[in-house]
Design a protein around this motif. Structure first.
Motif, PDB file in Angstrom:
ATOM      1  N   PRO A  66       0.814  -1.217   0.000  1.00  0.00           N
ATOM      2  CA  PRO A  66       0.000   0.000   0.000  1.00  0.00           C
ATOM      3  C   PRO A  66       0.852   1.273   0.000  1.00  0.00           C
ATOM      4  O   PRO A  66       0.378   2.341  -0.353  1.00  0.00           O
ATOM      5  CB  PRO A  66      -0.816  -0.115   1.286  1.00  0.00           C
ATOM      6  N   PHE A  67       2.140   1.164   0.371  1.00  0.00           N
ATOM      7  CA  PHE A  67       3.020   2.334   0.393  1.00  0.00           C
ATOM      8  C   PHE A  67       3.749   2.540  -0.925  1.00  0.00           C
ATOM      9  O   PHE A  67       4.459   3.521  -1.094  1.00  0.00           O
ATOM     10  CB  PHE A  67       4.037   2.223   1.538  1.00  0.00           C
ATOM     11  N   LYS A  68       3.610   1.584  -1.847  1.00  0.00           N
ATOM     12  CA  LYS A  68       4.226   1.677  -3.177  1.00  0.00           C
ATOM     13  C   LYS A  68       5.744   1.841  -3.103  1.00  0.00           C
ATOM     14  O   LYS A  68       6.335   2.647  -3.810  1.00  0.00           O
ATOM     15  CB  LYS A  68       3.614   2.822  -3.990  1.00  0.00           C
ATOM     16  N   HIS A  69       6.378   1.069  -2.216  1.00  0.00           N
ATOM     17  CA  HIS A  69       7.836   1.103  -2.117  1.00  0.00           C
ATOM     18  C   HIS A  69       8.476   0.465  -3.343  1.00  0.00           C
ATOM     19  O   HIS A  69       7.960  -0.525  -3.854  1.00  0.00           O
ATOM     20  CB  HIS A  69       8.321   0.329  -0.886  1.00  0.00           C
ATOM     21  N   PRO A  70       9.616   0.985  -3.791  1.00  0.00           N
ATOM     22  CA  PRO A  70      10.371   0.266  -4.821  1.00  0.00           C
ATOM     23  C   PRO A  70      10.962  -1.004  -4.210  1.00  0.00           C
ATOM     24  O   PRO A  70      10.871  -1.218  -2.995  1.00  0.00           O
ATOM     25  CB  PRO A  70      11.469   1.256  -5.218  1.00  0.00           C
ATOM     26  N   SER A  71      11.579  -1.819  -5.014  1.00  0.00           N
ATOM     27  CA  SER A  71      12.102  -3.100  -4.532  1.00  0.00           C
ATOM     28  C   SER A  71      13.232  -2.959  -3.529  1.00  0.00           C
ATOM     29  O   SER A  71      13.469  -3.857  -2.740  1.00  0.00           O
ATOM     30  CB  SER A  71      12.598  -3.942  -5.710  1.00  0.00           C
ATOM     31  N   LEU A  72      13.969  -1.847  -3.558  1.00  0.00           N
ATOM     32  CA  LEU A  72      15.110  -1.678  -2.676  1.00  0.00           C
ATOM     33  C   LEU A  72      15.138  -0.274  -2.095  1.00  0.00           C
ATOM     34  O   LEU A  72      14.933   0.711  -2.802  1.00  0.00           O
ATOM     35  CB  LEU A  72      16.415  -1.929  -3.446  1.00  0.00           C
ATOM     36  N   TYR A 131      13.438   5.363  -1.913  1.00  0.00           N
ATOM     37  CA  TYR A 131      13.162   5.806  -0.557  1.00  0.00           C
ATOM     38  C   TYR A 131      14.273   5.368   0.379  1.00  0.00           C
ATOM     39  O   TYR A 131      15.040   4.463   0.073  1.00  0.00           O
ATOM     40  CB  TYR A 131      11.811   5.269  -0.065  1.00  0.00           C
ATOM     41  N   ILE A 132      14.372   6.082   1.498  1.00  0.00           N
ATOM     42  CA  ILE A 132      15.253   5.687   2.584  1.00  0.00           C
ATOM     43  C   ILE A 132      14.439   5.689   3.870  1.00  0.00           C
ATOM     44  O   ILE A 132      13.434   6.392   3.981  1.00  0.00           O
ATOM     45  CB  ILE A 132      16.481   6.605   2.754  1.00  0.00           C
ATOM     46  N   ILE A 133      14.903   4.895   4.799  1.00  0.00           N
ATOM     47  CA  ILE A 133      14.360   4.931   6.151  1.00  0.00           C
ATOM     48  C   ILE A 133      15.359   5.709   6.987  1.00  0.00           C
ATOM     49  O   ILE A 133      16.565   5.476   6.906  1.00  0.00           O
ATOM     50  CB  ILE A 133      14.156   3.508   6.703  1.00  0.00           C
ATOM     51  N   VAL A 134      14.865   6.658   7.744  1.00  0.00           N
ATOM     52  CA  VAL A 134      15.690   7.431   8.667  1.00  0.00           C
ATOM     53  C   VAL A 134      15.259   7.019  10.063  1.00  0.00           C
ATOM     54  O   VAL A 134      14.077   7.106  10.406  1.00  0.00           O
ATOM     55  CB  VAL A 134      15.502   8.949   8.463  1.00  0.00           C
ATOM     56  N   ASP A 135      16.205   6.553  10.850  1.00  0.00           N
ATOM     57  CA  ASP A 135      15.856   5.997  12.147  1.00  0.00           C
ATOM     58  C   ASP A 135      16.912   6.349  13.177  1.00  0.00           C
ATOM     59  O   ASP A 135      18.006   6.809  12.847  1.00  0.00           O
ATOM     60  CB  ASP A 135      15.706   4.483  12.031  1.00  0.00           C
ATOM     61  N   SER A 136      16.576   6.062  14.417  1.00  0.00           N
ATOM     62  CA  SER A 136      17.503   6.274  15.530  1.00  0.00           C
ATOM     63  C   SER A 136      18.390   5.042  15.703  1.00  0.00           C
ATOM     64  O   SER A 136      18.226   4.043  15.010  1.00  0.00           O
ATOM     65  CB  SER A 136      16.719   6.526  16.821  1.00  0.00           C
ATOM     66  N   LEU A 153      10.743   9.938  17.846  1.00  0.00           N
ATOM     67  CA  LEU A 153      10.659   9.369  16.520  1.00  0.00           C
ATOM     68  C   LEU A 153      11.012   7.885  16.591  1.00  0.00           C
ATOM     69  O   LEU A 153      12.032   7.513  17.162  1.00  0.00           O
ATOM     70  CB  LEU A 153      11.643  10.078  15.578  1.00  0.00           C
ATOM     71  N   VAL A 154      10.140   7.051  16.052  1.00  0.00           N
ATOM     72  CA  VAL A 154      10.399   5.613  16.048  1.00  0.00           C
ATOM     73  C   VAL A 154      10.577   5.053  14.632  1.00  0.00           C
ATOM     74  O   VAL A 154      11.056   3.936  14.470  1.00  0.00           O
ATOM     75  CB  VAL A 154       9.311   4.820  16.812  1.00  0.00           C
ATOM     76  N   HIS A 155      10.225   5.831  13.612  1.00  0.00           N
ATOM     77  CA  HIS A 155      10.394   5.395  12.226  1.00  0.00           C
ATOM     78  C   HIS A 155      10.084   6.576  11.317  1.00  0.00           C
ATOM     79  O   HIS A 155       9.136   7.321  11.562  1.00  0.00           O
ATOM     80  CB  HIS A 155       9.429   4.240  11.910  1.00  0.00           C
ATOM     81  N   ALA A 156      10.886   6.740  10.277  1.00  0.00           N
ATOM     82  CA  ALA A 156      10.600   7.771   9.278  1.00  0.00           C
ATOM     83  C   ALA A 156      11.033   7.269   7.916  1.00  0.00           C
ATOM     84  O   ALA A 156      11.991   6.492   7.797  1.00  0.00           O
ATOM     85  CB  ALA A 156      11.312   9.071   9.619  1.00  0.00           C
ATOM     86  N   GLU A 157      10.319   7.715   6.898  1.00  0.00           N
ATOM     87  CA  GLU A 157      10.666   7.393   5.524  1.00  0.00           C
ATOM     88  C   GLU A 157      10.721   8.677   4.722  1.00  0.00           C
ATOM     89  O   GLU A 157       9.938   9.593   4.947  1.00  0.00           O
ATOM     90  CB  GLU A 157       9.646   6.435   4.901  1.00  0.00           C
ATOM     91  N   MET A 158      11.688   8.710   3.808  1.00  0.00           N
ATOM     92  CA  MET A 158      11.841   9.857   2.924  1.00  0.00           C
ATOM     93  C   MET A 158      11.947   9.348   1.494  1.00  0.00           C
ATOM     94  O   MET A 158      12.512   8.284   1.246  1.00  0.00           O
ATOM     95  CB  MET A 158      13.087  10.669   3.293  1.00  0.00           C
ATOM     96  N   ARG A 159      11.417  10.115   0.572  1.00  0.00           N
ATOM     97  CA  ARG A 159      11.440   9.777  -0.849  1.00  0.00           C
ATOM     98  C   ARG A 159      12.420  10.686  -1.583  1.00  0.00           C
ATOM     99  O   ARG A 159      12.617  11.834  -1.223  1.00  0.00           O
ATOM    100  CB  ARG A 159      10.057   9.971  -1.478  1.00  0.00           C
ATOM    101  N   PHE A 160      12.991  10.111  -2.614  1.00  0.00           N
ATOM    102  CA  PHE A 160      13.793  10.867  -3.576  1.00  0.00           C
ATOM    103  C   PHE A 160      13.544  10.219  -4.923  1.00  0.00           C
ATOM    104  O   PHE A 160      13.930   9.056  -5.128  1.00  0.00           O
ATOM    105  CB  PHE A 160      15.282  10.823  -3.227  1.00  0.00           C
ATOM    106  N   GLY A 161      12.869  10.927  -5.803  1.00  0.00           N
ATOM    107  CA  GLY A 161      12.499  10.334  -7.086  1.00  0.00           C
ATOM    108  C   GLY A 161      11.666   9.096  -6.854  1.00  0.00           C
ATOM    109  O   GLY A 161      10.692   9.116  -6.099  1.00  0.00           O
ATOM    110  N   ASP A 162      12.073   7.984  -7.452  1.00  0.00           N
ATOM    111  CA  ASP A 162      11.322   6.733  -7.299  1.00  0.00           C
ATOM    112  C   ASP A 162      11.926   5.834  -6.222  1.00  0.00           C
ATOM    113  O   ASP A 162      11.615   4.651  -6.154  1.00  0.00           O
ATOM    114  CB  ASP A 162      11.230   5.999  -8.638  1.00  0.00           C
TER     115      ASP A 162
END
Length: 156
Positions: free
Chosen positions: A6-12, A58-63, A47-56
């Motif tokens: 449902p989040f439409k994440h790319p494969s990696l 994503y990265i997870i930003v975490d503690s 903050l327990v979880h964050a996601e950021m997009r760049f183009g197509d």
């Protein structure tokens, strides 16, 4: 049973760990142009979880949430990975934006023998980010000759 993501994440994607992940979110937006897509906080506002997009992508930003994850700031600046980001255009302007936001540019933008222009930047906690942009199509034989290397496999 399989369902569509449902989040439409790319494969990696990649996870990047910070001592101060909230500051990292702000900085990654200002310096590199990442966009927040999800920020999860607990009842105390931590903050327990964050996601950021760049183009197509994503990265997870975490503690530093477990003893096996750490920011380079916690391990004498060492990196065990580098995040590579492919830009479509304006790599020199992107580098200047990063520099203006306080990035330590550890490799200035330079053309590479394999047809890309790239630069490397270190963020405030020591993560190394590599930004690259295709500038010309180079046949494998030319890349081998220019780089003084042997290449098995090439762009498909």
């Amino acid at each position: 049973m399989t369902i569509d993501d449902p989040f439409k994440h790319p494969s990696l994607g990649s996870g990047v760990f910070y001592k101060d992940p909230r500051a990292a979110l702000d900085w990654l937006e200002a310096a590199f142009g990442f966009e927040r897509s999800m920020v999860v906080s607990d009842a105390e506002g931590t903050l327990v979880h964050a996601e950021m997009r760049f183009g197509d992508s994503y990265i997870i930003v975490d503690s530093e949430w477990a003893d096996y994850v750490a920011s380079p700031a916690s391990v004498s600046g060492k990196n065990t990975q580098s995040v590579y980001v492919r830009l479509k255009d304006s790599i020199d302007a992107h580098c200047e934006q990063a520099r203006a936001a306080g990035a330590d540019i550890i490799q200035e933008p330079a053309d590479q023998f394999y047809g890309e222009r790239q630069y490397r930047a270190r963020d405030p906690e020591g993560h190394v980010w590599t930004f690259t942009q295709a500038i010309r199509s180079v046949p494998r034989e030319e890349a081998e000759r220019l780089g003084g290397v042997r290449i098995d496999g090439w762009h498909r």
